[in-house]
Design a protein around this motif. Structure first.
Motif, PDB file in Angstrom:
ATOM      1  N   GLY A  89      26.763 -45.523  -6.338  1.00  0.00           N
ATOM      2  CA  GLY A  89      27.559 -45.647  -5.129  1.00  0.00           C
ATOM      3  C   GLY A  89      26.947 -46.637  -4.151  1.00  0.00           C
ATOM      4  N   ILE A  90      27.635 -46.814  -3.055  1.00  0.00           N
ATOM      5  CA  ILE A  90      27.206 -47.767  -2.045  1.00  0.00           C
ATOM      6  C   ILE A  90      26.313 -47.081  -1.015  1.00  0.00           C
ATOM      7  CG2 ILE A  90      29.278 -49.164  -2.374  1.00  0.00           C
ATOM      8  CD1 ILE A  90      30.333 -47.964   0.265  1.00  0.00           C
ATOM      9  N   GLU A  91      25.745 -47.883  -0.108  1.00  0.00           N
ATOM     10  CA  GLU A  91      24.940 -47.329   0.976  1.00  0.00           C
ATOM     11  C   GLU A  91      25.842 -46.460   1.841  1.00  0.00           C
ATOM     12  OE1 GLU A  91      25.252 -50.566   0.361  1.00  0.00           O
ATOM     13  OE2 GLU A  91      23.287 -51.439   0.015  1.00  0.00           O
ATOM     14  N   ALA A  92      25.309 -45.336   2.290  1.00  0.00           N
ATOM     15  CA  ALA A  92      26.103 -44.346   3.017  1.00  0.00           C
ATOM     16  C   ALA A  92      26.767 -44.913   4.261  1.00  0.00           C
ATOM     17  CB  ALA A  92      25.230 -43.137   3.369  1.00  0.00           C
ATOM     18  N   TYR A  93      26.090 -45.789   4.984  1.00  0.00           N
ATOM     19  CA  TYR A  93      26.667 -46.303   6.230  1.00  0.00           C
ATOM     20  C   TYR A  93      27.919 -47.146   5.985  1.00  0.00           C
ATOM     21  CZ  TYR A  93      24.809 -51.034   5.474  1.00  0.00           C
ATOM     22  OH  TYR A  93      24.558 -52.281   4.977  1.00  0.00           O
ATOM     23  N   ARG A  94      28.101 -47.637   4.756  1.00  0.00           N
ATOM     24  CA  ARG A  94      29.257 -48.475   4.427  1.00  0.00           C
ATOM     25  C   ARG A  94      30.486 -47.673   3.993  1.00  0.00           C
ATOM     26  NH1 ARG A  94      27.415 -52.034  -0.164  1.00  0.00           N
ATOM     27  NH2 ARG A  94      29.606 -52.593  -0.137  1.00  0.00           N
ATOM     28  N   ILE A  95      30.337 -46.382   3.759  1.00  0.00           N
ATOM     29  CA  ILE A  95      31.421 -45.583   3.167  1.00  0.00           C
ATOM     30  C   ILE A  95      32.712 -45.622   3.986  1.00  0.00           C
ATOM     31  CG2 ILE A  95      32.136 -43.232   2.548  1.00  0.00           C
ATOM     32  CD1 ILE A  95      29.192 -42.822   1.576  1.00  0.00           C
ATOM     33  N   PRO A  96      32.707 -45.310   5.279  1.00  0.00           N
ATOM     34  CA  PRO A  96      33.995 -45.310   6.009  1.00  0.00           C
ATOM     35  C   PRO A  96      34.729 -46.650   5.934  1.00  0.00           C
ATOM     36  CG  PRO A  96      32.278 -44.267   7.331  1.00  0.00           C
ATOM     37  CD  PRO A  96      31.600 -44.884   6.143  1.00  0.00           C
ATOM     38  N   THR A  97      34.003 -47.742   6.062  1.00  0.00           N
ATOM     39  CA  THR A  97      34.615 -49.068   6.008  1.00  0.00           C
ATOM     40  C   THR A  97      35.157 -49.363   4.612  1.00  0.00           C
ATOM     41  OG1 THR A  97      33.103 -49.837   7.712  1.00  0.00           O
ATOM     42  CG2 THR A  97      34.198 -51.527   6.390  1.00  0.00           C
ATOM     43  N   GLU A  98      34.380 -49.041   3.575  1.00  0.00           N
ATOM     44  CA  GLU A  98      34.812 -49.321   2.196  1.00  0.00           C
ATOM     45  C   GLU A  98      36.017 -48.483   1.793  1.00  0.00           C
ATOM     46  OE1 GLU A  98      33.786 -51.656  -0.042  1.00  0.00           O
ATOM     47  OE2 GLU A  98      32.567 -52.480   1.572  1.00  0.00           O
ATOM     48  N   VAL A  99      36.073 -47.222   2.238  1.00  0.00           N
ATOM     49  CA  VAL A  99      37.233 -46.386   1.907  1.00  0.00           C
ATOM     50  C   VAL A  99      38.474 -46.923   2.613  1.00  0.00           C
ATOM     51  CG1 VAL A  99      38.251 -44.071   2.057  1.00  0.00           C
ATOM     52  CG2 VAL A  99      35.872 -44.332   1.341  1.00  0.00           C
ATOM     53  N   ARG A 100      38.337 -47.308   3.874  1.00  0.00           N
ATOM     54  CA  ARG A 100      39.487 -47.900   4.582  1.00  0.00           C
ATOM     55  C   ARG A 100      39.946 -49.191   3.896  1.00  0.00           C
ATOM     56  NH1 ARG A 100      36.812 -45.945   9.046  1.00  0.00           N
ATOM     57  NH2 ARG A 100      35.806 -47.932   9.478  1.00  0.00           N
ATOM     58  N   GLN A 101      38.992 -50.007   3.444  1.00  0.00           N
ATOM     59  CA  GLN A 101      39.353 -51.244   2.740  1.00  0.00           C
ATOM     60  C   GLN A 101      40.056 -50.933   1.423  1.00  0.00           C
ATOM     61  OE1 GLN A 101      38.879 -54.589   3.867  1.00  0.00           O
ATOM     62  NE2 GLN A 101      40.380 -54.799   2.228  1.00  0.00           N
ATOM     63  N   LEU A 102      39.562 -49.931   0.701  1.00  0.00           N
ATOM     64  CA  LEU A 102      40.203 -49.509  -0.546  1.00  0.00           C
ATOM     65  C   LEU A 102      41.647 -49.080  -0.278  1.00  0.00           C
ATOM     66  CD1 LEU A 102      40.384 -48.537  -3.496  1.00  0.00           C
ATOM     67  CD2 LEU A 102      39.198 -46.448  -2.778  1.00  0.00           C
ATOM     68  N   VAL A 103      41.843 -48.263   0.734  1.00  0.00           N
ATOM     69  CA  VAL A 103      43.180 -47.793   1.082  1.00  0.00           C
ATOM     70  C   VAL A 103      44.094 -48.977   1.402  1.00  0.00           C
ATOM     71  CG1 VAL A 103      44.442 -46.569   2.919  1.00  0.00           C
ATOM     72  CG2 VAL A 103      42.490 -45.477   1.795  1.00  0.00           C
ATOM     73  N   ASP A 104      43.605 -49.903   2.204  1.00  0.00           N
ATOM     74  CA  ASP A 104      44.411 -51.088   2.535  1.00  0.00           C
ATOM     75  C   ASP A 104      44.740 -51.908   1.295  1.00  0.00           C
ATOM     76  OD1 ASP A 104      44.338 -50.380   5.211  1.00  0.00           O
ATOM     77  OD2 ASP A 104      42.795 -51.847   5.749  1.00  0.00           O
ATOM     78  N   ASP A 105      43.759 -52.101   0.419  1.00  0.00           N
ATOM     79  CA  ASP A 105      43.983 -52.877  -0.804  1.00  0.00           C
ATOM     80  C   ASP A 105      45.019 -52.208  -1.706  1.00  0.00           C
ATOM     81  OD1 ASP A 105      42.082 -54.659   0.134  1.00  0.00           O
ATOM     82  OD2 ASP A 105      40.517 -54.028  -1.282  1.00  0.00           O
ATOM     83  N   VAL A 106      44.924 -50.892  -1.858  1.00  0.00           N
ATOM     84  CA  VAL A 106      45.864 -50.185  -2.734  1.00  0.00           C
ATOM     85  C   VAL A 106      47.262 -50.184  -2.128  1.00  0.00           C
ATOM     86  CG1 VAL A 106      46.395 -47.966  -3.834  1.00  0.00           C
ATOM     87  CG2 VAL A 106      44.051 -48.846  -3.849  1.00  0.00           C
ATOM     88  N   ARG A 107      47.367 -50.047  -0.825  1.00  0.00           N
ATOM     89  CA  ARG A 107      48.687 -50.154  -0.176  1.00  0.00           C
ATOM     90  C   ARG A 107      49.319 -51.526  -0.484  1.00  0.00           C
ATOM     91  NH1 ARG A 107      50.347 -46.367   3.188  1.00  0.00           N
ATOM     92  NH2 ARG A 107      48.842 -44.885   4.022  1.00  0.00           N
ATOM     93  N   PHE A 108      48.519 -52.572  -0.406  1.00  0.00           N
ATOM     94  CA  PHE A 108      48.996 -53.918  -0.723  1.00  0.00           C
ATOM     95  C   PHE A 108      49.445 -53.990  -2.178  1.00  0.00           C
ATOM     96  CE2 PHE A 108      48.517 -58.202  -2.307  1.00  0.00           C
ATOM     97  CZ  PHE A 108      49.103 -58.982  -1.328  1.00  0.00           C
ATOM     98  N   GLN A 109      48.635 -53.435  -3.093  1.00  0.00           N
ATOM     99  CA  GLN A 109      48.975 -53.464  -4.520  1.00  0.00           C
ATOM    100  C   GLN A 109      50.289 -52.746  -4.794  1.00  0.00           C
ATOM    101  OE1 GLN A 109      45.533 -51.712  -6.358  1.00  0.00           O
ATOM    102  NE2 GLN A 109      44.238 -53.483  -5.931  1.00  0.00           N
ATOM    103  N   VAL A 110      50.486 -51.617  -4.138  1.00  0.00           N
ATOM    104  CA  VAL A 110      51.733 -50.867  -4.324  1.00  0.00           C
ATOM    105  C   VAL A 110      52.908 -51.657  -3.759  1.00  0.00           C
ATOM    106  CG1 VAL A 110      52.993 -48.781  -3.614  1.00  0.00           C
ATOM    107  CG2 VAL A 110      50.613 -48.598  -4.411  1.00  0.00           C
ATOM    108  N   GLU A 111      52.749 -52.139  -2.528  1.00  0.00           N
ATOM    109  CA  GLU A 111      53.837 -52.862  -1.867  1.00  0.00           C
ATOM    110  C   GLU A 111      54.246 -54.106  -2.638  1.00  0.00           C
ATOM    111  OE1 GLU A 111      54.580 -55.268   2.314  1.00  0.00           O
ATOM    112  OE2 GLU A 111      53.130 -53.605   2.299  1.00  0.00           O
TER     113      GLU A 111
END
Length: 196
Positions: A89-111
């Motif tokens: 996994g990634i460094e703990a401090y990066r988790i909130p940002t990376e999860v938000r980026q993942l969500v944004d990327d997947v929304r784009f992929q679906v759309e």
């Protein structure tokens, strides 16, 4: 046969810190199989509660809530992003940002229908588990999230080898091999495993 509760093994379980171990809720648990059973009961209960509702899976708050529902009867930290380092996994401090980026990327992929629905869901699972946002339960969480996303996208739940992937065995090894291929940007083995 020995079944130590917090023995580490390199394939099936993420090592927990002492503080995380102290957050175990059921006091009767002393063996790994007891922990696995308690977690599975909790997950089954969460799945029953989720089955009747429409939801937006591609949402960071939903992902935290899903983990909480899956493990809230077993761990006090359920649904809370980890704050400690892991061997994966990634460094703990990066988790909130990376999860938000993942969500944004997947929304784009679906759309934009970047990939077929199954592939979007499997890529989502792989990326989520590679972030490893929680102290434990990341594989089960990412697979259930992918199942829910697949259904949201009009597909069936995945089978994920049709076996409990927590326990060591050939199916678990095939899953780990497929994850490692996906880590090397070859998603085909993981997609095949998800529907096996």
């Amino acid at each position: 046969m020995s079944d130590p509760l917090f023995d580490e093994d390199d394939e099936a379980n993420t090592p927990l810190t002492e503080e995380e171990r102290d957050q175990l809720i059921p006091t009767y648990i002393t063996l790994r199989r007891e922990l696995n059973e308690a977690e599975q009961i909790n997950i089954s209960s969460a799945m029953k509660r989720l089955s009747a509702r429409k939801r937006d899976v591609i949402n960071d708050q939903f992902l935290r809530d899903l983990h909480k529902r899956m493990f809230d009867q077993v761990w006090r930290w359920a649904g809370t992003y980890r704050t400690t380092p892991r061997n994966i996994g990634i460094e703990a401090y990066r988790i909130p940002t990376e999860v938000r980026q993942l969500v944004d990327d997947v929304r784009f992929q679906v759309e934009h229908e970047t990939y077929p629905p199954d592939e979007i869901a499997v890529r989502f699972s792989h990326r989520l588990v590679s972030v490893h946002p929680f102290p434990n339960g990341n594989g089960r969480h990412s697979r259930l999230a992918a199942d829910l996303l697949a259904v949201q996208l009009g597909q069936r739940h995945f089978s994920w080898g049709r076996i409990n992937l927590v326990d060591p065995g050939e199916t678990r090894k095939a899953y780990i091999t497929a994850l490692r291929s996906a880590d090397q940007h070859d998603i085909q083995a993981l997609m095949a495993f998800a529907r096996s």
